[in-house]
Design an enzyme around this catalytic site. Sequence first.
Site, PDB file in Angstrom:
ATOM      1  N   HIS A 313       0.847  -1.190   0.000  1.00 35.41           N
ATOM      2  CA  HIS A 313       0.000   0.000   0.000  1.00 35.41           C
ATOM      3  C   HIS A 313       0.882   1.239   0.000  1.00 35.41           C
ATOM      4  O   HIS A 313       1.953   1.251   0.605  1.00 35.41           O
ATOM      5  CB  HIS A 313      -0.918   0.016   1.234  1.00 35.41           C
ATOM      6  CG  HIS A 313      -2.034   0.997   1.146  1.00 35.41           C
ATOM      7  ND1 HIS A 313      -1.881   2.325   1.476  1.00 35.41           N
ATOM      8  CD2 HIS A 313      -3.333   0.857   0.746  1.00 35.41           C
ATOM      9  CE1 HIS A 313      -3.023   2.950   1.296  1.00 35.41           C
ATOM     10  NE2 HIS A 313      -3.919   2.091   0.847  1.00 35.41           N
ATOM     11  N   ASP A 371      -7.760  -4.943  -0.208  1.00 31.86           N
ATOM     12  CA  ASP A 371      -8.313  -5.291  -1.523  1.00 31.86           C
ATOM     13  C   ASP A 371      -8.216  -6.781  -1.791  1.00 31.86           C
ATOM     14  O   ASP A 371      -9.099  -7.370  -2.415  1.00 31.86           O
ATOM     15  CB  ASP A 371      -7.576  -4.518  -2.627  1.00 31.86           C
ATOM     16  CG  ASP A 371      -7.725  -3.020  -2.484  1.00 31.86           C
ATOM     17  OD1 ASP A 371      -8.871  -2.573  -2.362  1.00 31.86           O
ATOM     18  OD2 ASP A 371      -6.720  -2.307  -2.483  1.00 31.86           O
TER      19      ASP A 371
END
Length: 436
Positions: A313, A371
């Site tokens: 991320h 995700d």
Amino acid sequence: MIPSDVKATLSFSDGSPAMDLPIYKGTMGPDVLDIRKLYATTDKFTYDTGFLSTAACQSAITYIDGDKGELLYRGYPIEQLAVKCDYLETCYLLLNGELPNAAQKADFDNRVTQHTMVHEQMQFFLRGFRRDAHPMAVLTGLVGGMSAFYHDSIDINNPVHRHIAAIRLIAKMPTLVSMAYKYTVGQPYIYPHNDLSYAANFMRMMFATPTSEYKPNDVLVRAMDRIFILHADHEQNASTSTVRLCGSSGTNPFAAIAAGVACLWGPSHGGANEAALNMLEDIQRNGGVEKIGEFIAQVKDKNSHVKLMGFGHRVYKNYDPRAKLMRETCYEVLNELGLQNDPLFKLAMALEKIALEDDYFVSRKLYPNVDFYSGIVQRAIGIPVPLFTAIFALARTVGWIAQLNEMIADPEYKIGRPRQLYIGATRRDVPPLAQR
């Protein structure tokens, strides 16, 4: 902002005069240098592609500490909200700054529930799309089109209008997303049911048909509600910054949120969960778990251009706190549905194990992110991969609205206007056509 006693002095080696830059402290996080007078004083801009070191606003909504892996909504840790609250409580918190008491929660839930239907003529608007259109293309149009149907809430500078638009957007997004889905599969739209919770109502609109009623499963409904909570806001990301920039022009709230939906569509942002599932399906088609070693080798090879989607991320340099919660939810859903031995899920778990143990990924802090797990959960529930990002947009709508409202209420806000470092041609005259 809290002024600091310390100031930064900016000096130049070209003979330009030095200038002092005020420093401000937030309640948490890095201090910021105030460069608002830089151009007027020095005739110079700053250069920061991707805004890696730039605070474009002050905000009291969401705080992220990427090094610690911490996410707070209005000061409350996400791991507590996801367990102790439902999505509409989280919406109330983001919009109002505090969690609701029992009476406030009942009133807010009722307000949202009473606005879940959409104008009947929006069905005709929807029919203008091709049946095979991507749900995000459809949703971008539908959200922007709301301004053509709800004229009494399009003045972004009117607090009453913004409140009405907020309730309508939160209430109607599940209906719009389910309508987009039903349209692409050729099924009749299912109207919302006011006796159900927010998440259960959405799932019923998704999966019920006129010939078969959908009975909400508590485990799956809780999983969907948690997906909504975990995606409700995430500080000044690309889509939120887009909403703020779009709204700064004074456009109506529906147009500003539609801009956020369009930005979220990108595979590097909201489309990441869709990209992660597509990656898993590609691996499965090419040999599955037995070939996972070859895939990992390609990921490590800089010349292969193969990317590991759903890991790492931009902000978090530790385990994404949302991923921890989604991981637990993922296993709850798989157990409930008896999918522990599903080939794609076994592949996903094998990939997760490698990423958590392999020094290559651990040293680079490429942990599975939210995700990765949310895509697995949604697929298990029965949601088609192209709809993943639309559900993300549904959940993030309240965050966009809260951020937009905060910006409009800020006395220092003005229309966004980034500057540039120009590297094009210098002034030149246009030659006659015959001499070009």
